[in-house]
Design an enzyme around this catalytic site. Structure first.
Site, PDB file in Angstrom:
ATOM      1  N   GLY A  34       0.798  -1.226   0.000  1.00 15.18           N
ATOM      2  CA  GLY A  34       0.000   0.000   0.000  1.00 15.18           C
ATOM      3  C   GLY A  34       0.828   1.273   0.000  1.00 15.18           C
ATOM      4  O   GLY A  34       2.063   1.251  -0.047  1.00 15.18           O
ATOM      5  N   ILE A  36       1.382   3.375   2.367  1.00 18.67           N
ATOM      6  CA  ILE A  36       2.307   3.412   3.510  1.00 18.67           C
ATOM      7  C   ILE A  36       3.250   2.210   3.445  1.00 18.67           C
ATOM      8  O   ILE A  36       4.467   2.346   3.648  1.00 18.67           O
ATOM      9  CB  ILE A  36       1.535   3.372   4.856  1.00 18.67           C
ATOM     10  CG1 ILE A  36       0.673   4.618   5.007  1.00 18.67           C
ATOM     11  CG2 ILE A  36       2.513   3.243   6.030  1.00 18.67           C
ATOM     12  CD1 ILE A  36      -0.351   4.535   6.134  1.00 18.67           C
ATOM     13  N   ASP A  57       0.495  -8.994   1.778  1.00 20.32           N
ATOM     14  CA  ASP A  57      -0.641  -8.189   1.307  1.00 20.32           C
ATOM     15  C   ASP A  57      -1.564  -9.121   0.548  1.00 20.32           C
ATOM     16  O   ASP A  57      -1.203 -10.281   0.280  1.00 20.32           O
ATOM     17  CB  ASP A  57      -0.136  -7.034   0.405  1.00 20.32           C
ATOM     18  CG  ASP A  57      -1.111  -5.852   0.356  1.00 20.32           C
ATOM     19  OD1 ASP A  57      -2.259  -6.047  -0.098  1.00 20.32           O
ATOM     20  OD2 ASP A  57      -0.720  -4.752   0.775  1.00 20.32           O
ATOM     21  N   ALA A 141      -3.141   0.968  11.062  1.00 17.04           N
ATOM     22  CA  ALA A 141      -4.474   1.045  10.452  1.00 17.04           C
ATOM     23  C   ALA A 141      -5.444   1.831  11.341  1.00 17.04           C
ATOM     24  O   ALA A 141      -5.532   1.598  12.547  1.00 17.04           O
ATOM     25  CB  ALA A 141      -5.005  -0.369  10.216  1.00 17.04           C
ATOM     26  N   ASP A 173       1.789  12.054  14.762  1.00 17.29           N
ATOM     27  CA  ASP A 173       1.338  13.268  15.469  1.00 17.29           C
ATOM     28  C   ASP A 173       2.521  13.990  16.120  1.00 17.29           C
ATOM     29  O   ASP A 173       2.577  15.216  16.146  1.00 17.29           O
ATOM     30  CB  ASP A 173       0.285  12.905  16.526  1.00 17.29           C
ATOM     31  CG  ASP A 173      -0.929  12.232  15.905  1.00 17.29           C
ATOM     32  OD1 ASP A 173      -1.341  12.668  14.815  1.00 17.29           O
ATOM     33  OD2 ASP A 173      -1.455  11.264  16.486  1.00 17.29           O
ATOM     34  N   HIS A 200      -5.617   9.103  18.565  1.00 15.93           N
ATOM     35  CA  HIS A 200      -5.157   9.493  17.223  1.00 15.93           C
ATOM     36  C   HIS A 200      -6.360   9.812  16.328  1.00 15.93           C
ATOM     37  O   HIS A 200      -6.629   9.125  15.350  1.00 15.93           O
ATOM     38  CB  HIS A 200      -4.298   8.379  16.611  1.00 15.93           C
ATOM     39  CG  HIS A 200      -3.899   8.682  15.194  1.00 15.93           C
ATOM     40  ND1 HIS A 200      -3.044   9.714  14.865  1.00 15.93           N
ATOM     41  CD2 HIS A 200      -4.266   8.123  14.007  1.00 15.93           C
ATOM     42  CE1 HIS A 200      -2.902   9.769  13.557  1.00 15.93           C
ATOM     43  NE2 HIS A 200      -3.634   8.806  13.007  1.00 15.93           N
ATOM     44  N   MET A 251       3.882   9.110   7.022  1.00 18.91           N
ATOM     45  CA  MET A 251       3.484   8.001   7.912  1.00 18.91           C
ATOM     46  C   MET A 251       4.511   6.878   7.862  1.00 18.91           C
ATOM     47  O   MET A 251       4.802   6.243   8.879  1.00 18.91           O
ATOM     48  CB  MET A 251       2.097   7.488   7.526  1.00 18.91           C
ATOM     49  CG  MET A 251       1.589   6.373   8.423  1.00 18.91           C
ATOM     50  SD  MET A 251       1.499   6.853  10.157  1.00 18.91           S
ATOM     51  CE  MET A 251       2.587   5.666  10.924  1.00 18.91           C
TER      52      MET A 251
HETATM   53  N1  LIG Z   1      -1.642   5.790  12.382  1.00 20.79           N
HETATM   54  C1  LIG Z   1      -1.524   6.822  11.572  1.00 20.79           C
HETATM   55  O1  LIG Z   1      -1.012   7.879  11.967  1.00 20.79           O
HETATM   56  C2  LIG Z   1      -1.968   6.723  10.146  1.00 20.79           C
HETATM   57  C3  LIG Z   1      -1.586   7.716   9.235  1.00 20.79           C
HETATM   58  C4  LIG Z   1      -1.987   7.583   7.903  1.00 20.79           C
HETATM   59  C5  LIG Z   1      -2.779   6.499   7.496  1.00 20.79           C
HETATM   60  N2  LIG Z   1      -3.143   5.569   8.425  1.00 20.79           N
HETATM   61  C6  LIG Z   1      -3.966   4.406   8.047  1.00 20.79           C
HETATM   62  O2  LIG Z   1      -3.160   3.407   7.458  1.00 20.79           O
HETATM   63  C7  LIG Z   1      -3.975   2.547   6.653  1.00 20.79           C
HETATM   64  C8  LIG Z   1      -3.325   2.298   5.290  1.00 20.79           C
HETATM   65  O3  LIG Z   1      -3.208   3.491   4.559  1.00 20.79           O
HETATM   66  P1  LIG Z   1      -2.570   3.493   3.081  1.00 20.79           P
HETATM   67  O4  LIG Z   1      -2.561   4.914   2.641  1.00 20.79           O
HETATM   68  O5  LIG Z   1      -1.338   2.708   3.051  1.00 20.79           O
HETATM   69  O6  LIG Z   1      -3.720   2.695   2.273  1.00 20.79           O
HETATM   70  P2  LIG Z   1      -3.579   1.917   0.869  1.00 20.79           P
HETATM   71  O7  LIG Z   1      -4.972   1.670   0.382  1.00 20.79           O
HETATM   72  O8  LIG Z   1      -2.635   2.653  -0.028  1.00 20.79           O
HETATM   73  O9  LIG Z   1      -2.883   0.546   1.275  1.00 20.79           O
HETATM   74  C9  LIG Z   1      -3.520  -0.388   2.068  1.00 20.79           C
HETATM   75  C10 LIG Z   1      -2.974  -1.748   1.712  1.00 20.79           C
HETATM   76  O10 LIG Z   1      -3.634  -2.692   2.551  1.00 20.79           O
HETATM   77  C11 LIG Z   1      -3.879  -3.831   1.765  1.00 20.79           C
HETATM   78  N3  LIG Z   1      -4.928  -4.647   2.352  1.00 20.79           N
HETATM   79  C12 LIG Z   1      -6.281  -4.466   2.332  1.00 20.79           C
HETATM   80  N4  LIG Z   1      -6.894  -5.469   2.966  1.00 20.79           N
HETATM   81  C13 LIG Z   1      -5.921  -6.293   3.409  1.00 20.79           C
HETATM   82  C14 LIG Z   1      -5.926  -7.519   4.099  1.00 20.79           C
HETATM   83  N5  LIG Z   1      -7.066  -8.098   4.507  1.00 20.79           N
HETATM   84  N6  LIG Z   1      -4.742  -8.101   4.374  1.00 20.79           N
HETATM   85  C15 LIG Z   1      -3.582  -7.523   3.975  1.00 20.79           C
HETATM   86  N7  LIG Z   1      -3.516  -6.371   3.309  1.00 20.79           N
HETATM   87  C16 LIG Z   1      -4.677  -5.779   3.017  1.00 20.79           C
HETATM   88  C17 LIG Z   1      -4.239  -3.295   0.382  1.00 20.79           C
HETATM   89  O11 LIG Z   1      -4.113  -4.295  -0.628  1.00 20.79           O
HETATM   90  C18 LIG Z   1      -3.240  -2.158   0.250  1.00 20.79           C
HETATM   91  O12 LIG Z   1      -2.045  -2.618  -0.360  1.00 20.79           O
HETATM   92  C19 LIG Z   1      -5.333   3.254   6.575  1.00 20.79           C
HETATM   93  O13 LIG Z   1      -6.204   2.657   7.485  1.00 20.79           O
HETATM   94  C20 LIG Z   1      -5.021   4.674   7.010  1.00 20.79           C
HETATM   95  O14 LIG Z   1      -6.143   5.317   7.572  1.00 20.79           O
HETATM   96  C21 LIG Z   1      -2.739   5.666   9.725  1.00 20.79           C
END
Ligand SMILES: NC(=O)c1ccc[n+]([C@@H]2O[C@H](COP(=O)([O-])OP(=O)(O)OC[C@H]3O[C@@H](n4cnc5c(N)ncnc54)[C@H](O)[C@@H]3O)[C@@H](O)[C@H]2O)c1
Length: 338
Positions: A34, A36, A57, A141, A173, A200, A251
């Protein structure tokens, strides 16, 4: 901290080979393809602290792993695709980082992600509980305020819960608070340290500017604007990306910073402190982020909230009910799972 990101010199690499008990962290990234997951995996691959990187993934991991595996650092890299390969990805892991799940689009709150991400996190952490119950679990997540209680309940269901090893990654943060304070005061951000406590999401993100090092002062109106910007910084990125997702690069940096701190502490380094959303007795919320002393077995000592200003006390009071509701929502989700 920053040195952990620097390209290791040959001498440093030789040192890390010769100290075989050290610098041998086996790290799994779940959601590695993904926004991140990819840059986070790149930063982990670039670190001499990591000896094995396993990438899971439901899409694209063979390609991501092949690509990263050509980088001239010693961590081995292997991709795992789909649920049947998840156990092998996890076995033997010291640290599991979970950025799997959908990100926000403009107009969404983190809680709007609950329905999709709760199931993803519950499924992935159930596999962790079965295949690497001793590993440190770092949840990225969202909504973190609910996905940490979900993880805790899943581990309890499997009879392997250790509250000292389950961390909600709120490091972004802190990274943002350091950067924004440095911008306003003309400081080097690498030398600014602002604890951020609470949770958060929006108002539950509570920067303790009164505890900033070096000490900084702001007039009340500027302080309120600064705090508001830190609380809404994620939304700032979501709006700027205009539908293409939320923070990914910053992130990934923040996630890597947290993992490196954790691994340093696991390797015996003393005095490693990071804020993280964990099980807590510091307030009436059963989970709360505060500065934590990390050690060989994860959370060694909760350093608590410390001395704060009346403005910060008010922010905590205003965050408690939202935090409690998000925590209960996560706990209820697992209790109601079949
Ligand atoms: N904690 C924080 O500060 C913070 C900051 C930014 C984003 N996030 C969160 O991080 C998460 C990911 O964000 P992103 O931008 O990378 O999203 P993204 O959609 O770019 O990537 C998510 C990845 O997860 C994979 N995925 C989905 N379902 C899955 C499963 N069952 N098993 C394994 N992999 C699976 C997808 O195939 C994808 O590659 C989101 O929930 C977002 O809100 C958290």
């Amino acid at each position: 901290m920053l040195s952990a990101f620097a390209r290791p010199t040959c001498a440093a690499l030789r040192r890390s080979f010769s100290t075989s008990a050290q610098n041998n962290a086996k790290v799994a990234v779940l959601g590695a393809s993904g926004g991140i997951g990819q840059p986070l995996s790149l930063l982990l691959k670039n670190s001499p602290l990591v000896s094995r990187l396993t990438l899971y993934d439901i899409a694209h991991t063979p390609g991501v792993a092949a690509d990263l595996s050509h980088i001239e650092t010693r961590a081995t890299v292997k991709g795992y695709l789909g649920p049947e390969q998840l156990p092998d990805c996890l076995k033997g892991s010291d640290v599991v980082v979970i950025p799997a799940g959908v990100p926000r689009k403009p107009g969404m709150t983190r809680d709007d992600l609950f329905n999709t991400n709760a199931t993803i996190v519950a499924t992935l952490t159930a596999a962790c509980a079965q295949h690497c119950p001793e590993a440190m679990i770092c949840i990225i997540a969202n909504p973190v305020n609910s996905t940490i209680p979900i993880t805790a309940e899943v581990f309890k269901k499997h009879g392997v819960y250790n509250p000292n090893k389950i961390f909600g990654v709120t490091t972004l943060d802190i990274v943002r608070a350091n950067t924004f304070v440095a911008e306003l005061k003309g400081l080097d951000p690498a030398r600014v340290s602002v604890p951020v406590i609470g949770g958060h999401a929006g108002k539950t993100i509570i920067p303790l500017i009164s505890q900033c090092t070096p000490k900084v002062d702001f007039p009340q109106d500027q302080l309120a604007t600064l705090v508001g910007r830190i609380q809404e910084a994620g939304t700032e990125v979501v709006k700027a990306k205009a539908g293409a997702g939320s923070a990914t690069l910053s992130m990934a940096y923040a996630g890597a910073r947290f993992v490196f701190s954790l691994v340093d502490a696991m390797n015996g380094k003393e005095g490693v402190v990071e804020c993280s959303f964990v099980q807590s007795k510091e307030t009436e919320c059963p989970y709360f982020s505060t500065p934590l002393l990390l050690g060989k077995n994860g959370l060694e000592k909760n350093l608590g909230i410390g001395k704060i200003s009346p403005f910060e006390e008010k922010m905590i009071a205003e965050a408690i009910s939202e935090l409690k509701a998000s925590i209960k929502k996560g706990e209820d989700f697992v209790k109601n799972m079949k």
